[in-house]
Design a protein around this motif. Structure first.
Motif, PDB file in Angstrom:
ATOM      1  N   ASN A   9       0.757  -1.240   0.087  1.00 42.62           N
ATOM      2  CA  ASN A   9      -0.052  -0.123  -0.046  1.00 42.62           C
ATOM      3  C   ASN A   9       0.907   1.420  -0.174  1.00 42.62           C
ATOM      4  O   ASN A   9       0.724   2.195   0.858  1.00 42.62           O
ATOM      5  CB  ASN A   9      -0.990  -0.088   1.279  1.00 42.62           C
ATOM      6  N   GLY A  49      -2.839   3.023 -11.576  1.00 43.36           N
ATOM      7  CA  GLY A  49      -3.357   4.354 -11.977  1.00 43.36           C
ATOM      8  C   GLY A  49      -2.311   5.454 -12.194  1.00 43.36           C
ATOM      9  O   GLY A  49      -0.991   5.158 -12.005  1.00 43.36           O
ATOM     10  N   GLY A 107      -6.374  -0.870  -9.033  1.00 45.73           N
ATOM     11  CA  GLY A 107      -6.890   0.373  -8.268  1.00 45.73           C
ATOM     12  C   GLY A 107      -5.964   1.351  -8.287  1.00 45.73           C
ATOM     13  O   GLY A 107      -4.742   1.211  -8.879  1.00 45.73           O
ATOM     14  N   ARG A 108      -6.251   2.489  -7.939  1.00 44.50           N
ATOM     15  CA  ARG A 108      -5.172   3.650  -8.055  1.00 44.50           C
ATOM     16  C   ARG A 108      -4.366   3.829  -6.421  1.00 44.50           C
ATOM     17  O   ARG A 108      -4.905   3.428  -5.296  1.00 44.50           O
ATOM     18  CB  ARG A 108      -5.939   5.164  -7.860  1.00 44.50           C
ATOM     19  N   THR A 109      -3.007   4.032  -6.734  1.00 44.94           N
ATOM     20  CA  THR A 109      -1.987   4.153  -5.770  1.00 44.94           C
ATOM     21  C   THR A 109      -2.708   5.538  -4.962  1.00 44.94           C
ATOM     22  O   THR A 109      -2.972   6.439  -5.353  1.00 44.94           O
ATOM     23  CB  THR A 109      -0.472   4.472  -5.975  1.00 44.94           C
ATOM     24  N   ARG A 110      -2.567   5.323  -3.517  1.00 40.87           N
ATOM     25  CA  ARG A 110      -3.002   6.239  -2.675  1.00 40.87           C
ATOM     26  C   ARG A 110      -2.278   7.556  -2.692  1.00 40.87           C
ATOM     27  O   ARG A 110      -0.982   7.600  -3.319  1.00 40.87           O
ATOM     28  CB  ARG A 110      -3.448   5.819  -1.215  1.00 40.87           C
ATOM     29  N   PRO A 141      -6.115   1.096  -2.182  1.00 37.14           N
ATOM     30  CA  PRO A 141      -6.936   0.428  -3.071  1.00 37.14           C
ATOM     31  C   PRO A 141      -7.408  -0.837  -2.535  1.00 37.14           C
ATOM     32  O   PRO A 141      -6.495  -1.454  -1.779  1.00 37.14           O
ATOM     33  CB  PRO A 141      -6.189   0.498  -4.487  1.00 37.14           C
ATOM     34  N   GLN A 142      -8.292  -1.450  -2.998  1.00 41.73           N
ATOM     35  CA  GLN A 142      -8.657  -2.906  -2.787  1.00 41.73           C
ATOM     36  C   GLN A 142      -7.812  -3.859  -3.724  1.00 41.73           C
ATOM     37  O   GLN A 142      -7.425  -3.441  -4.659  1.00 41.73           O
ATOM     38  CB  GLN A 142     -10.007  -3.237  -3.349  1.00 41.73           C
ATOM     39  N   THR A 182      -6.803  -7.358  -5.593  1.00 44.84           N
ATOM     40  CA  THR A 182      -7.581  -8.679  -5.897  1.00 44.84           C
ATOM     41  C   THR A 182      -6.488  -9.875  -5.443  1.00 44.84           C
ATOM     42  O   THR A 182      -5.368  -9.706  -5.342  1.00 44.84           O
ATOM     43  CB  THR A 182      -7.913  -8.811  -7.448  1.00 44.84           C
TER      44      THR A 182
END
Length: 172
Positions: A58, A111, A135-138, A159-160, A162
């Motif tokens: 993350n 992203g 998902g997009r990195t925070r 992001p979530q 998978t």
């Protein structure tokens, strides 16, 4: 001494004229007892620097800036903005790299922010392997309020991921 020529003692690579050994032997006199002490033995094969691998599931793009005054409902104008790659493993990899260590940062990124994170790591020459995610990195945002010397930190959840993305990270 190069990494291939280095000997190791109880504190890691032998430094200079045995400064670590002297410190250890003064605190633990029984550890250094003559010619068989660990630092005085020659390694059976050349010692090479191991690669440190970090996995950041993350990661974040850390943005930090200053503001003259932070007030609710008003636009807050910021300045001295800095962008840095972040996240626990990323930060470790950056420090190890800066200190000359052999490191590989494995990051799960996606992203536009993920591509920007990769660009920031490339600018710092940190060896990186990207595991793409949907998902997009925070993005995390820190604002230093100069009027009261308070710091405000806004940290996104992330992001979530998978099951397939987790498996790809494990294989990396």
């Amino acid at each position: 001494m190069t990494g291939a020529e280095a000997e190791f003692d109880v504190c890691g690579p032998v430094r200079g004229a045995g400064e670590c050994n002297a410190a250890v032997s003064s605190r633990f006199p029984m550890r250094r007892a003559g010619p068989t002490a660990l630092a005085e033995r020659k390694p059976s094969r050349p010692v090479t620097q191991p690669r440190i691998l970090t996995l950041t599931v993350n990661p974040t793009v850390d943005i930090a800036c200053d503001a003259d005054l932070v007030r609710p409902i008003h636009k807050v104008r910021t300045n001295t903005e800095m962008q840095d790659p972040g996240g626990g493993g990323v930060n470790v990899a950056r420090v190890v790299h800066e200190l000359g260590g052999n490191v590989l940062a494995v990051i799960m990124a996606g992203g536009f922010p993920g591509r920007f994170l990769e660009e920031l790591l490339t600018e710092e020459s940190v060896p990186t392997r990207v595991v793409p995610i949907a998902g997009r990195t925070r993005i995390s945002y820190t604002v230093n309020d100069r009027s009261c010397h308070q710091e405000y930190r806004f940290v996104a959840e992330g992001p979530q991921v998978t099951q397939n993305e987790w498996e790809a990270a494990r294989a990396a």
